[in-house]
Write a protein that holds these residues in place. Sequence first.
Motif, PDB file in Angstrom:
ATOM      1  N   ILE A 291       0.824  -1.206   0.000  1.00  0.00           N
ATOM      2  CA  ILE A 291       0.000   0.000   0.000  1.00  0.00           C
ATOM      3  C   ILE A 291       0.861   1.260   0.000  1.00  0.00           C
ATOM      4  N   ASP A 292       2.132   1.140   0.391  1.00  0.00           N
ATOM      5  CA  ASP A 292       3.026   2.297   0.374  1.00  0.00           C
ATOM      6  C   ASP A 292       3.314   2.781  -1.040  1.00  0.00           C
ATOM      7  N   LEU A 293       2.984   1.958  -2.046  1.00  0.00           N
ATOM      8  CA  LEU A 293       3.203   2.340  -3.443  1.00  0.00           C
ATOM      9  C   LEU A 293       1.942   2.948  -4.071  1.00  0.00           C
ATOM     10  N   ALA A 294       0.850   2.989  -3.319  1.00  0.00           N
ATOM     11  CA  ALA A 294      -0.413   3.503  -3.839  1.00  0.00           C
ATOM     12  C   ALA A 294      -0.413   5.032  -3.837  1.00  0.00           C
ATOM     13  N   ILE A 295      -1.394   5.598  -4.538  1.00  0.00           N
ATOM     14  CA  ILE A 295      -1.625   7.040  -4.503  1.00  0.00           C
ATOM     15  C   ILE A 295      -3.021   7.281  -3.960  1.00  0.00           C
ATOM     16  N   LEU A 296      -3.326   8.516  -3.653  1.00  0.00           N
ATOM     17  CA  LEU A 296      -4.608   8.844  -3.024  1.00  0.00           C
ATOM     18  C   LEU A 296      -5.793   8.373  -3.851  1.00  0.00           C
ATOM     19  N   ASP A 297      -5.750   8.582  -5.165  1.00  0.00           N
ATOM     20  CA  ASP A 297      -6.877   8.194  -6.019  1.00  0.00           C
ATOM     21  C   ASP A 297      -7.187   6.700  -5.903  1.00  0.00           C
ATOM     22  N   ASN A 298      -6.151   5.877  -5.677  1.00  0.00           N
ATOM     23  CA  ASN A 298      -6.375   4.443  -5.524  1.00  0.00           C
ATOM     24  C   ASN A 298      -7.248   4.142  -4.309  1.00  0.00           C
ATOM     25  N   LEU A 299      -7.081   4.933  -3.264  1.00  0.00           N
ATOM     26  CA  LEU A 299      -7.775   4.654  -2.001  1.00  0.00           C
ATOM     27  C   LEU A 299      -9.213   5.144  -1.971  1.00  0.00           C
ATOM     28  N   LEU A 300      -9.561   6.012  -2.879  1.00  0.00           N
ATOM     29  CA  LEU A 300     -10.910   6.599  -2.852  1.00  0.00           C
ATOM     30  C   LEU A 300     -11.905   5.644  -3.499  1.00  0.00           C
ATOM     31  N   PHE A 319      -6.539  -2.906   4.380  1.00  0.00           N
ATOM     32  CA  PHE A 319      -5.266  -2.727   3.677  1.00  0.00           C
ATOM     33  C   PHE A 319      -4.136  -2.435   4.674  1.00  0.00           C
ATOM     34  N   LEU A 320      -4.404  -1.525   5.593  1.00  0.00           N
ATOM     35  CA  LEU A 320      -3.383  -1.129   6.566  1.00  0.00           C
ATOM     36  C   LEU A 320      -3.010  -2.283   7.483  1.00  0.00           C
ATOM     37  N   LYS A 321      -3.988  -3.066   7.860  1.00  0.00           N
ATOM     38  CA  LYS A 321      -3.716  -4.237   8.698  1.00  0.00           C
ATOM     39  C   LYS A 321      -2.817  -5.225   7.956  1.00  0.00           C
ATOM     40  N   SER A 322      -3.109  -5.441   6.676  1.00  0.00           N
ATOM     41  CA  SER A 322      -2.283  -6.341   5.867  1.00  0.00           C
ATOM     42  C   SER A 322      -0.867  -5.799   5.731  1.00  0.00           C
ATOM     43  N   PHE A 323      -0.751  -4.488   5.555  1.00  0.00           N
ATOM     44  CA  PHE A 323       0.560  -3.865   5.423  1.00  0.00           C
ATOM     45  C   PHE A 323       1.406  -4.097   6.669  1.00  0.00           C
ATOM     46  N   LEU A 324       0.818  -3.856   7.832  1.00  0.00           N
ATOM     47  CA  LEU A 324       1.557  -4.026   9.080  1.00  0.00           C
ATOM     48  C   LEU A 324       1.874  -5.492   9.346  1.00  0.00           C
ATOM     49  N   ASN A 325       0.944  -6.377   9.023  1.00  0.00           N
ATOM     50  CA  ASN A 325       1.152  -7.812   9.259  1.00  0.00           C
ATOM     51  C   ASN A 325       2.183  -8.419   8.310  1.00  0.00           C
ATOM     52  N   SER A 326       2.373  -7.790   7.147  1.00  0.00           N
ATOM     53  CA  SER A 326       3.306  -8.332   6.153  1.00  0.00           C
ATOM     54  C   SER A 326       4.715  -7.760   6.301  1.00  0.00           C
ATOM     55  N   GLY A 327       4.980  -7.105   7.418  1.00  0.00           N
ATOM     56  CA  GLY A 327       6.317  -6.579   7.673  1.00  0.00           C
ATOM     57  C   GLY A 327       6.478  -5.113   7.381  1.00  0.00           C
ATOM     58  N   GLY A 328       5.388  -4.403   7.131  1.00  0.00           N
ATOM     59  CA  GLY A 328       5.476  -2.979   6.808  1.00  0.00           C
ATOM     60  C   GLY A 328       6.058  -2.144   7.933  1.00  0.00           C
ATOM     61  N   ARG A 329       5.822  -2.540   9.183  1.00  0.00           N
ATOM     62  CA  ARG A 329       6.318  -1.755  10.314  1.00  0.00           C
ATOM     63  C   ARG A 329       7.838  -1.896  10.491  1.00  0.00           C
TER      64      ARG A 329
END
Length: 531
Positions: A291-300, A319-329
């Motif tokens: 999700i760090d590669l997304a842009i605002l329009d993608n999220l709307l 999305f954010l939960k998946s990001f953190l669980n996949s090593g994003g933090r």
Amino acid sequence: MGCDLEVDVNGEEIFFVDKEILSSFSGRLRKLFHKPSVTAAVKDLKVVFHDFPGGAEAFELLTRFCYNNGRAQITPTNTCPLHCVAHFMEMTDAISSSQNLIKLTEKSLKGIAYWTWPETVNALKQCQDFFSIANSSGILGKILDSLLGRITTAGDTSPSGSSPESSAFRFSCDTRSTISTKFSNCRSWWYEDLIVLNSDVVEKFIRSMVARKVDHAVISRFLFYYFKCRFTNAITDEKNKVTEITIDLLNSLDRSSVSCKGLFGILRISSSLKLSKDCRDKLETMIGSQIDLAILDNLLVPATKTVDSLYDVNLILRFLKSFLNSGGRESLTRLKRVGSLMDLYLAEVAPDSCLKPAMFIALTTSLPDVARDCHDAIYRAIDMYLEVHAYLSDEEKMKICHVINYEKLSSECCKHLAKNSRFPSKTAIQALVSQHSKLKNLLQDTNQLKSFGKTPIKGKQCEEGEQVILYAKKLDLSMENEKLKAHLQGMQWKVMELEKICRKMQTQMTKLKKTQKSNPSVPKSLPRLCS
């Protein structure tokens, strides 16, 4: 020679043939006709095939083979249907060892390396019409191996009979201009030839590519292209199947090779389909992991009809939960990119009058504090939200404001908060305490600079700064809100002045160090900044 057997082939055509001639080559017919219960009471027999591979055309080839005493011309054009017919009709060594159709077609397959590219692709297309038996008989795997061998060794040069221009990669979820610049490196000359395949054959094809370690980026681009082309012209049921298989195959690839923008394209296009929960979970997990590669329009993403809010906030939270669980933090850089993205998203959803406080709080607290160096954007989003939701109680407002890290608020935002009647009065107190801490730290920095430079710093600015600190300590935090705001505004001015002093002193110190290095005779003293 009598025609004592009527054969209905898949409802397409009826053939009248000699039972004994066909039985002499087919184990399937021989077993059927040697049952006394079948032949005893019936003079004229009829057989109905519902799933004969290749249909009426293939059955006609079979009858020619049988009537010609087991002789036939096997070519790349008819090898696939004849091979599958031979397996379907059980034309094995046990029935006819000398004239065995299975052996003849297998002999033809041994020369598949000499077939032209169009002949090989055509054989693969034939397989999809009778996928099950083509797969179980092994011919599908041999054709796929031949195709993959050519794809992996041909590079950017199209084999004979295929045009790179006609096979150009004209679609992706990336822009057309981007694709045109990448075309020479993406080995896409074969894409156009294979998009006509059904989802079963494509799945087998991609699994084989992964097993042979074909570049996942090439596979990913083909899948996005295939999905777009097939989805556009398919009926609803086929759209579901194509979408689910595409998602499943993309999920088997390295995450770095799968376009985040492309995944959002699939999400948007398939929003009206009834995909399985497992399939949607896979898609959301893939998107969330990058999700760090997304842009605002993608999220709307618009909310579903069952939700009152404008945008699908629950989706973003997943999305954010998946990001953190996949090593994003684990990566501070990626985490901060997501923090900046969420600040933009919060600014978009905050004015939504239908967005419940619980959902807004979930958004603002979804990332750890380290994801943001500054909380100004959080403050502005909360300000917009409280403006639209003026009916909230002070208790509810405090819950919303709890996410603000006042230490990370700029002086300008703290000054704005002091005058902001939409915020509970307690938040102004918290901002004051934060600014008190900032002033204390700034003065400590100033004293350190004094000590380092051995220059007495006197004057109005520093003395008043110290007086402000003393006054803040004595400040009664239960005082009326208006008086508190007035003092806080005064504090803001002091903070900004001290920040300017510290920056100026640091600049002077840097210049002085350089001068001392170049000329050791220069006295080691600092200029008097607080005069």
